[in-house]
Design an enzyme around this catalytic site. Structure first.
Site, short mmCIF file in Angstrom:
data_model
loop_
_atom_site.label_atom_id
_atom_site.label_comp_id
_atom_site.label_asym_id
_atom_site.label_seq_id
_atom_site.Cartn_x
_atom_site.Cartn_y
_atom_site.Cartn_z
NE ARG A 182 -3.81 0.40 2.19
CZ ARG A 182 -4.47 0.94 3.23
NH1 ARG A 182 -4.42 0.36 4.41
NH2 ARG A 182 -5.15 2.05 3.07
CB CYS A 241 -1.79 4.49 9.44
SG CYS A 241 -3.16 5.09 10.47
#
Length: 284
Positions: A182, A241
């Protein structure tokens, strides 16, 4: 200096009858938001109250403005905490299924409100509790109102604007708690844009854990973050995040390793990408 603390299942089991203990079950699943509440009803550690990430530990999402888990309104959060019995001198133990990501979000929120003493994560979470053969229950825990009052410490936060102004500076340790695929932008199963904030380093929160699902020893965590800090002050670190949840795991681990606490970019990637003018990077 804030010091993160862990309890083993055996240590928690010995404290369950303590009337000053507040125990919060923080289980959640991004792909199944009803999972935590359903699992709590199926069984939980005796005395635990359920704290839902979406309902209790976040504010409602404002599409196109906020990230996926905006910080909760401080007054609403305090009302929940008091309903669960929190007093200023309470000891608090937080757990989820095991990795600690959702429990660490609750830890950071308590810290944000000024509750820095007597707060623990159950190391290994409910998985470790079950593996130790300890008791579970389906009984709902009665509410016993507490009197906790806190004040949010926004010095623990950094806004998107302040972060954007710091990008490109070699003095900024910026760490991303998402996994490497990611971070690189190779996959993006949740958010509409893939990639990372320019200048960030990938620091997957799962690397704070050993193969047994428990936190690495403080000296090992210290070595891990030393490599990410590269001599820069830990208090200058910014953690983010996908939505401001697993970043708290890195901040907990940083504190567990004995470092001063860095700041949280609470909106994280899912807020960053709401403004197309903000830069996006891919790859390493």
């Amino acid at each position: 200096m804030t010091q993160a603390r862990l309890l083993t299942p055996e240590q928690l089991a010995a404290r369950l009858d303590d009337p000053n203990l507040v125990l919060l079950d923080c289980r959640f699943a991004l792909e199944d938001p009803a999972y935590g509440a359903r699992s709590y009803l199926e069984n939980h550690i005796p005395g635990a109250h359920f704290a839902d990430l979406n309902r209790d530990l976040s504010s409602p999402v404002i599409p196109g403005v906020t990230g996926r888990h905006p910080l909760p309104d401080p007054q609403h959060l305090q009302e929940h905490l008091r309903a669960w019995g929190l007093n200023a001198d309470s000891e608090v133990v937080l757990y989820d299924d095991g990795p600690g990501a959702f429990a660490a979000r609750a830890w950071w929120l308590l810290l944000w409100l000024g509750k820095s003493e007597g707060v623990y994560l159950l190391d290994g979470g409910l998985t470790a509790w079950r593996n130790a053969g300890l008791r579970l229950t389906t009984a709902e825990t009665p509410l016993r109102p507490g009197d906790f009052k806190g004040e949010p410490d926004n010095s623990l936060l950094i806004s998107a604007g302040e972060l954007a102004a710091k990008l490109g500076g070699a003095e900024l340790p910026l760490i991303d708690a998402r996994g490497l695929p990611r971070f690189r932008g190779e996959v993006e199963p949740i958010d509409p844009v893939a990639g990372h904030i320019p200048g960030a380093q990938c620091a997957a929160f799962t690397d704070n854990l050993g193969n047994d699902g428990r936190f690495l020893r403080p000296e090992h965590l210290h070595q891990r973050f030393a490599g990410l800090l590269r001599g820069r002050p830990a208090e200058d670190l910014v953690a983010y995040c996908g939505s401001g949840v697993t970043a708290c795991h890195n901040l907990f681990a940083l504190s567990l390793a004995g470092y001063p606490l860095g700041r949280l970019y609470a909106g994280s990637w899912s807020e960053w990408i709401t403004d197309a003018r903000r830069p996006v990077a891919k790859g390493d």
